[in-house]
Design an enzyme around this catalytic site. Structure first.
Site, PDB file in Angstrom:
ATOM      1  CG  HIS A   1     -30.923 -12.778 -28.861  1.00 40.04           C
ATOM      2  ND1 HIS A   1     -30.589 -14.050 -28.453  1.00 40.04           N
ATOM      3  CD2 HIS A   1     -29.920 -11.962 -28.442  1.00 40.04           C
ATOM      4  CE1 HIS A   1     -29.420 -14.002 -27.812  1.00 40.04           C
ATOM      5  NE2 HIS A   1     -28.993 -12.751 -27.794  1.00 40.04           N
TER       6      HIS A   1
ATOM      7  CG  ASP B   1     -30.322 -10.192 -24.062  1.00 39.92           C
ATOM      8  OD1 ASP B   1     -31.268 -10.158 -23.232  1.00 39.92           O
ATOM      9  OD2 ASP B   1     -29.158 -10.497 -23.754  1.00 39.92           O
TER      10      ASP B   1
ATOM     11  CG  HIS C   1     -24.851  -5.701 -28.856  1.00 35.76           C
ATOM     12  ND1 HIS C   1     -24.065  -6.727 -29.338  1.00 35.76           N
ATOM     13  CD2 HIS C   1     -25.741  -6.288 -28.025  1.00 35.76           C
ATOM     14  CE1 HIS C   1     -24.472  -7.866 -28.807  1.00 35.76           C
ATOM     15  NE2 HIS C   1     -25.479  -7.630 -28.012  1.00 35.76           N
TER      16      HIS C   1
ATOM     17  CG  HIS D   1     -27.696  -5.882 -24.086  1.00 36.36           C
ATOM     18  ND1 HIS D   1     -26.762  -6.632 -23.411  1.00 36.36           N
ATOM     19  CD2 HIS D   1     -27.893  -6.535 -25.270  1.00 36.36           C
ATOM     20  CE1 HIS D   1     -26.421  -7.680 -24.148  1.00 36.36           C
ATOM     21  NE2 HIS D   1     -27.077  -7.646 -25.278  1.00 36.36           N
TER      22      HIS D   1
END
Ligand SMILES: [Zn+2]
Length: 284
Positions: free
Chosen positions: A254, A109, A164, A160
């Protein structure tokens, strides 16, 4: 990621090329004189969703796509909404029932990041592993060549959000909509493929988030193995938590949002070990 990332509010103009490509996929419409996602003020009201633990088998796409608003826009293609899920996907076989029984899914991510993502991709290639990259729109916009590399090397993409923002579920429904639509636009523009998956920042879901994701034809995905690499506890705890993976697990890591040296170091050990343990890495 689940923490440690400051909120970003950078405003990136929606990509006309990306929106056109996305419209061609039938998910959003193109109105005369402009590009229009299937959103309207009506979406500011949380959609009636299924209660917790209850699948919405009687879901009607029209109930979630604002036919009145759509009707004001000429020449719209059909919206490819999908049923609203009561909760996101936590296990591989909930999404892919025919996946190999020993399958696990590594999700990565917050990138793409020009420093960390290439290192992660190199490791995945070296160990013959596939992953799903949850891209932040502003990063995908800035790192188009990396987005293409992810696709070329056989991995899959997940939306995503554009910036964010956290806590995501507390954003206004119109903001949630905009974050998803803009990210989809720039990812489509860079990748020439349309993400079918969405992951909420921090795994922060709500009925509004789930309904919005469904309206744009995406499946919400979460995880069940979180090594908390975003908190940089050192490679050893990250390795230990990831090595606990069992068939069907969705793993979280990540490649963006900060220094990911520990994540890269952990994956260097974990990828071959999990394969030796009989697991196979598949894309979602
Ligand atoms: Zn994240």
């Amino acid at each position: 990621m689940t923490g440690g990332r400051s909120e970003q509010t950078r405003d990136v103009g929606i990509s006309r090329r990306g929106m056109l490509a996305w419209a061609a996929s039938g998910v959003v419409g193109v109105a005369a004189g402009g590009l229009v996602g299937c959103s309207s003020p009506a979406h500011a009201t949380p959609l009636p969703g299924p209660s917790e633990g209850q699948r919405s088998d009687s879901f009607s796409p029209n109930a979630a796509t604002d036919p009145d608003g759509m009707a004001t826009l000429p020449g719209l293609p059909a919206v490819s909404a999908v049923p609203v899920r009561a909760r996101p996907v936590y296990k591989v076989h909930d999404l892919l029932p025919n996946a190999p029984s020993n399958a696990v899914a590594l999700t990565i991510d917050d990138g793409p990041d020009p420093h960390w993502t290439p290192q992660v991709l190199d490791l995945l290639r070296r160990h013959g592993a596939q992953a799903t990259f949850s891209l932040v729109g502003i990063e995908a916009h800035a790192q188009r060549s990396l987005v293409r590399r992810i696709i070329v090397e056989g991995h899959s993409l997940c939306n995503h959000t554009m910036t964010h923002p956290q806590p995501f579920s507390r954003r206004l429904p119109a903001q949630i909509d905009k974050e998803i639509v803009q990210a989809q636009s720039v990812i489509v523009d860079a990748a020439a493929t349309t993400p079918q998956l969405f992951r909420a920042p921090g795994g922060d879901w709500s009925p509004t988030v789930l309904a919005t994701v469904a309206r744009y034809g995406m499946t919400p995905i979460d995880w069940d193995i979180d090594p908390k690499d975003w908190a940089r506890p050192g490679p050893t705890p990250i390795i230990q938590r990831l090595l606990a993976a069992r068939p069907g697990d969705i793993l979280l890591c990540h490649d963006g949002g900060g220094n990911r040296a520990q994540t890269v170091e952990a994956l260097r050990t974990v990828l071959p070990r999990l394969k030796t343990n009989g697991l196979t890495f598949i894309t979602l």
